[in-house]
Motif scaffolding. Sequence first.
Motif, PDB file in Angstrom:
ATOM      1  N   GLU A  61      13.160  17.625  18.929  1.00  0.00           N
ATOM      2  CA  GLU A  61      11.801  17.255  19.306  1.00  0.00           C
ATOM      3  C   GLU A  61      11.278  16.236  18.292  1.00  0.00           C
ATOM      4  OE1 GLU A  61      10.162  21.213  21.599  1.00  0.00           O
ATOM      5  OE2 GLU A  61       9.712  20.979  19.473  1.00  0.00           O
ATOM      6  N   ALA A  62      11.342  14.986  18.664  1.00  0.00           N
ATOM      7  CA  ALA A  62      10.883  13.930  17.772  1.00  0.00           C
ATOM      8  C   ALA A  62      10.420  12.741  18.599  1.00  0.00           C
ATOM      9  CB  ALA A  62      11.993  13.515  16.814  1.00  0.00           C
ATOM     10  N   LEU A  63       9.351  12.122  18.135  1.00  0.00           N
ATOM     11  CA  LEU A  63       8.821  10.925  18.789  1.00  0.00           C
ATOM     12  C   LEU A  63       8.531   9.875  17.724  1.00  0.00           C
ATOM     13  CD1 LEU A  63       6.226  12.443  21.293  1.00  0.00           C
ATOM     14  CD2 LEU A  63       8.410  11.376  21.901  1.00  0.00           C
ATOM     15  N   THR A  64       8.748   8.627  18.064  1.00  0.00           N
ATOM     16  CA  THR A  64       8.449   7.516  17.156  1.00  0.00           C
ATOM     17  C   THR A  64       7.792   6.388  17.935  1.00  0.00           C
ATOM     18  OG1 THR A  64      10.358   8.046  15.749  1.00  0.00           O
ATOM     19  CG2 THR A  64       9.390   5.868  15.508  1.00  0.00           C
ATOM     20  N   GLU A  65       6.737   5.831  17.362  1.00  0.00           N
ATOM     21  CA  GLU A  65       6.036   4.688  17.954  1.00  0.00           C
ATOM     22  C   GLU A  65       5.708   3.679  16.853  1.00  0.00           C
ATOM     23  OE1 GLU A  65       4.988   3.983  21.066  1.00  0.00           O
ATOM     24  OE2 GLU A  65       5.379   5.854  22.156  1.00  0.00           O
ATOM     25  N   GLU A  66       5.762   2.415  17.197  1.00  0.00           N
ATOM     26  CA  GLU A  66       5.333   1.355  16.288  1.00  0.00           C
ATOM     27  C   GLU A  66       3.974   0.850  16.761  1.00  0.00           C
ATOM     28  OE1 GLU A  66       6.981   0.460  13.568  1.00  0.00           O
ATOM     29  OE2 GLU A  66       8.626   1.854  14.004  1.00  0.00           O
ATOM     30  N   ALA A  67       2.980   0.841  15.881  1.00  0.00           N
ATOM     31  CA  ALA A  67       1.633   0.414  16.268  1.00  0.00           C
ATOM     32  C   ALA A  67       0.884  -0.045  15.014  1.00  0.00           C
ATOM     33  CB  ALA A  67       0.890   1.544  16.983  1.00  0.00           C
ATOM     34  N   ARG A  68      -0.442  -0.037  15.081  1.00  0.00           N
ATOM     35  CA  ARG A  68      -1.274  -0.478  13.959  1.00  0.00           C
ATOM     36  C   ARG A  68      -2.137   0.669  13.453  1.00  0.00           C
ATOM     37  NH1 ARG A  68      -1.127  -5.984  11.947  1.00  0.00           N
ATOM     38  NH2 ARG A  68      -0.452  -7.343  13.631  1.00  0.00           N
ATOM     39  N   LEU A  69      -2.621   0.536  12.224  1.00  0.00           N
ATOM     40  CA  LEU A  69      -3.584   1.465  11.630  1.00  0.00           C
ATOM     41  C   LEU A  69      -4.690   0.658  10.958  1.00  0.00           C
ATOM     42  CD1 LEU A  69      -1.569   4.375   9.927  1.00  0.00           C
ATOM     43  CD2 LEU A  69      -3.476   4.642  11.521  1.00  0.00           C
ATOM     44  N   SER A  70      -5.923   1.025  11.236  1.00  0.00           N
ATOM     45  CA  SER A  70      -7.061   0.355  10.587  1.00  0.00           C
ATOM     46  C   SER A  70      -7.564   1.210   9.425  1.00  0.00           C
ATOM     47  CB  SER A  70      -8.200   0.141  11.591  1.00  0.00           C
ATOM     48  OG  SER A  70      -7.805  -0.716  12.633  1.00  0.00           O
ATOM     49  N   TRP A  71      -8.012   0.534   8.378  1.00  0.00           N
ATOM     50  CA  TRP A  71      -8.522   1.200   7.176  1.00  0.00           C
ATOM     51  C   TRP A  71      -9.734   0.397   6.702  1.00  0.00           C
ATOM     52  CZ3 TRP A  71      -8.901   5.349   4.445  1.00  0.00           C
ATOM     53  CH2 TRP A  71      -9.161   5.317   3.079  1.00  0.00           C
ATOM     54  N   TYR A  72     -10.917   1.025   6.754  1.00  0.00           N
ATOM     55  CA  TYR A  72     -12.108   0.235   6.439  1.00  0.00           C
ATOM     56  C   TYR A  72     -13.263   1.132   5.987  1.00  0.00           C
ATOM     57  CZ  TYR A  72     -13.742   1.838  11.014  1.00  0.00           C
ATOM     58  OH  TYR A  72     -14.128   2.619  12.071  1.00  0.00           O
ATOM     59  N   ASP A  73     -14.204   0.510   5.316  1.00  0.00           N
ATOM     60  CA  ASP A  73     -15.445   1.173   4.887  1.00  0.00           C
ATOM     61  C   ASP A  73     -16.496   0.941   5.966  1.00  0.00           C
ATOM     62  OD1 ASP A  73     -17.703   2.165   3.685  1.00  0.00           O
ATOM     63  OD2 ASP A  73     -17.795   0.621   2.120  1.00  0.00           O
ATOM     64  N   SER A  74     -16.833   2.011   6.675  1.00  0.00           N
ATOM     65  CA  SER A  74     -17.784   1.870   7.788  1.00  0.00           C
ATOM     66  C   SER A  74     -19.203   1.571   7.301  1.00  0.00           C
ATOM     67  CB  SER A  74     -17.781   3.149   8.625  1.00  0.00           C
ATOM     68  OG  SER A  74     -18.229   4.257   7.850  1.00  0.00           O
ATOM     69  N   ARG A  75     -19.465   1.691   5.985  1.00  0.00           N
ATOM     70  CA  ARG A  75     -20.814   1.438   5.449  1.00  0.00           C
ATOM     71  C   ARG A  75     -20.854   0.234   4.514  1.00  0.00           C
ATOM     72  NH1 ARG A  75     -22.260   7.724   3.809  1.00  0.00           N
ATOM     73  NH2 ARG A  75     -22.383   8.558   5.948  1.00  0.00           N
ATOM     74  N   ARG A  76     -19.868  -0.642   4.644  1.00  0.00           N
ATOM     75  CA  ARG A  76     -19.793  -1.771   3.719  1.00  0.00           C
ATOM     76  C   ARG A  76     -21.057  -2.632   3.772  1.00  0.00           C
ATOM     77  NH1 ARG A  76     -16.180  -4.272   0.690  1.00  0.00           N
ATOM     78  NH2 ARG A  76     -14.530  -2.857   1.346  1.00  0.00           N
TER      79      ARG A  76
END
Length: 415
Positions: A71-86
């Motif tokens: 049981e294993a799944l792999t996906e290639e995608a994006r991740l966002s990382w940000y300060d929502s109160r900048r």
Amino acid sequence: MRRGLLSDYFVGVGAKRLAAVDADASSSNQHEVTGSRPLLRILGDRDRKQPRGGEDTRFFATYIWLGAEQEALTEEARLSWYDSRRNDTTRSAEWRLYYQTNAVTEMMRPGDTLFVARTPQDHLFFIVVPDGSTMQNQLIWLFGLDEQPGLVFEPREIGTDTDAELDFVARYILDELGIEPEEPEADRLDSIIERFGLEFPKTRLFSQLARSSMPEISAADDPDLALVAWMDREEQLFRRLERRIVAARIGDGFRGSDGADVDGFLSFSLSVQNRRKARAGQALENHLEAVFEAQGIRYVRGAETENRNRPDFLFPGQPQYRDPLFPEARLTMLGAKSTLKDRWRQVLSEAVRVPEKHLLTLEPAISENQTEEMQVKKLQLVLPRRLHNTYRLTQQAWLMDLAGFIAVVRSRQDS
């Protein structure tokens, strides 16, 4: 032989237990992981946001979900990382990790453990595993984290003062993640396997080659160390030869009369995976046999018992097992599986006359649920001593090492 380091592949990692708001679509439509401020140590304080007509600064990420066997799944995608109160100078920063919906994130459940690991190339691994699973234990051990991650990320930077050499155990776990470590001394390995050209030798010959390349290792003096060292060396040699054979096959191309030979490529890929699994199990039995020979233990390999079952090792032998007058208390059986998953139950029916069975594996950090069930089923787990520290303290007192197993067999044969 020099090995690689964990810092060659990761600069830092954070782990946390997923809350409902992190993983349950019915609880949140934000697709965000909360409690992310501690990840500043790992991901930095630069905004990596969803683009709006400009440069895409988001992280490239490999999403992985690992459950039970197969049981294993792999996906290639994006991740966002940000300060929502900048842009809000009146409030403190609030950093968020925003993920894209895919097959992996749809498998996430509250209570699962999330590992976010960053590579030196700024690639992220977004790894989700069920709570209490063997894979959770293995990743916690690999990254040197606390046993029970909480609802807030526990970060750990991987550097010179916290680095670890990629020994047999670490390489096993990386392989589960689809990461194949490079060999720092590849030229030396190539010189050992040069005589085979682009053909795999028989597994027994390959095992002999691995042992002969390490004359300083003595199974008579330290069977636990010998077994791990031999298995490690054979894996190194096998992967180097495999790389050469696969590279040559890819170089020839996969072309058919109607264009690309997709079926031929898929068949070749499957054969590579199947060969890896089959040879690992055979190699383990080969090296165990060499250990028993060095220890002067009487045994038979693959003897038939009831219902055409064939335990990997039977002590002292098949004639004694079939003799109803031979005391059952002096019989021993040992199953050998390089990895277990859920296959350990297979050995329970392999020798009816042996009520308490032994099973040797090289799999680190098996879950407590699994080992507790083994104890109930009267199955004693045997692991090389090097692997014991990957298990929790509550498990270690019950584990048996290879030297301890040999002592049990010898005492039964000498009685």
